[in-house]
Write an enzyme that holds these catalytic residues in place. Structure first.
Site, PDB file in Angstrom:
ATOM      1  N   TYR A 143      20.912  -5.535   0.316  1.00 23.39           N
ATOM      2  CA  TYR A 143      19.991  -5.379  -0.833  1.00 23.39           C
ATOM      3  C   TYR A 143      19.892  -3.922  -1.300  1.00 23.39           C
ATOM      4  CZ  TYR A 143      16.430  -4.886   2.954  1.00 23.39           C
ATOM      5  OH  TYR A 143      15.714  -4.534   4.066  1.00 23.39           O
ATOM      6  N   LYS A 198      17.114   1.977   1.374  1.00 26.22           N
ATOM      7  CA  LYS A 198      18.521   1.731   1.740  1.00 26.22           C
ATOM      8  C   LYS A 198      19.444   2.151   0.593  1.00 26.22           C
ATOM      9  CE  LYS A 198      17.974  -0.442   5.830  1.00 26.22           C
ATOM     10  NZ  LYS A 198      18.431   0.115   7.115  1.00 26.22           N
ATOM     11  N   THR A 237       0.843  -1.193   0.000  1.00 22.99           N
ATOM     12  CA  THR A 237       0.000   0.000   0.000  1.00 22.99           C
ATOM     13  C   THR A 237       0.883   1.249   0.000  1.00 22.99           C
ATOM     14  OG1 THR A 237      -0.030   0.130   2.406  1.00 22.99           O
ATOM     15  CG2 THR A 237      -1.773  -1.194   1.373  1.00 22.99           C
TER      16      THR A 237
END
Ligand code: NAP
Length: 269
Positions: free
Chosen positions: A148, A163, A106
């Site tokens: 990641y 990140k 969302t």
């Protein structure tokens, strides 16, 4: 382990310092002589961590802050200065995360994570750096990423994107503020046990085993391993290091694509 006294009388703000990696860093910095400012939303967690630090002879100020709100961040900085008169170190550790397929994410879910990780990191960084620049003195900033940030993180696009933004911020500000004496570095942990991220990212034993199988060293990281490296990066031992990202993932991201057989026998100590 760095010797006691390495961070003597340095004042370190750690966002999310009441739990997980933030708490581990706080305990280690305190062992090394630093005075701590533990900052997050949950007073109970912060107080428990501060009590642990004080029971070991350290000093910790608890400040309630939601890093998504710049005015609360400014208050955090002022509270640190009111108590200790100086700030030397900022660790941007606060984060939120959950696994969700991107198409089901969302707007609220996306915003919650990006606001904490990317925007919150910038608000804290800007507030502390402004103080240093006004005072004509330097300091050390450490951002806690995740691997990641550059590999991509299927199932956590919100966190991976945020990140990645913090990685860009780390490298950008390392250069922009180098002449101000401000160092900006990062640690990118892989999976670490005993943290808040653990139940979110590997909620079942099956998921945990799948994560373990992806780590060449054959085990998860430990919070204190991250804390030792963090202490080094914010200390004078790392005074010529800026804009760097220290990956601490047991070889996980480099091992992607390695033939399974080649991984056998990979057991960490
Ligand atoms: P954690 O224990 O859940 O820590 C997250 C901290 O962030 C909590 O103390 C939380 O405190 C604080 N926080 C969350 N939202 C906040 C907000 N809006 N304002 C201020 N503080 C907020 O999880 P952790 O695993 O130790 O994570 C620490 C860092 O390591 C994170 O940056 C995470 O992305 C990174 N990391 C962890 C792993 C791992 O395997 N554990 C792997 C890679 C990266 P309150 O709830 O009191 O606000």
């Amino acid at each position: 382990m760095l010797p006691e006294g390495t961070l003597q009388d340095r004042v370190a703000i750690i966002t999310g310092g009441g739990t997980g990696l933030g708490k581990a860093m706080a305990l280690e910095f305190s062992r090394l002589g630093a005075r701590l400012v533990l900052a997050s939303r949950n007073q109970d967690n912060l107080r428990r961590a501060a009590a642990e630090i004080e029971a070991r002879g350290g000093e910790a100020l608890v400040v309630t802050v939601d890093v998504r709100h710049p005015e609360q961040v400014d208050h955090m900085v002022q509270a640190a200065l009111d108590r200790f008169g100086r700030i030397d170190i900022l660790v941007n550790n606060a984060a939120g995360n959950f696994v969700c397929p991107a198409e089901e994410l969302t707007v609220n879910g996306w915003n919650a994570v990006v606001n904490i990780v990317l925007h919150g990191t910038f608000y804290c960084t800007r507030a502390v750096a402004r103080h240093w620049i006004r005072q004509g003195r330097g300091g050390s900033i450490l951002n806690i990423l995740a691997t990641y940030a550059w590999t991509g993180g299927p199932g956590t696009v919100h966190s991976a994107a945020a990140k990645a933004g913090v990685l860009a911020m780390t490298r950008t500000l390392a250069v922009e503020w180098a002449a101000r004496g401000i160092r900006v570095n990062a640690i990118a942990p892989g999976p670490v046990d005993g943290t808040g991220a653990a139940p979110q990212l590997w909620p079942t034993e099956e998921a945990r085993q799948a994560v373990l199988a992806s780590i060449p060293l054959g085990r998860m990281g430990r919070p204190e391993e991250i804390a030792h490296a963090a202490a080094y990066l914010v200390s004078d031992y790392a005074s010529f290091i800026t804009g760097e990202v220290l990956t601490m993932d047991g070889g996980q991201w480099l091992g992607r694509g390695v033939f399974q057989g080649a991984r056998r026998g990979g057991k960490g100590s």
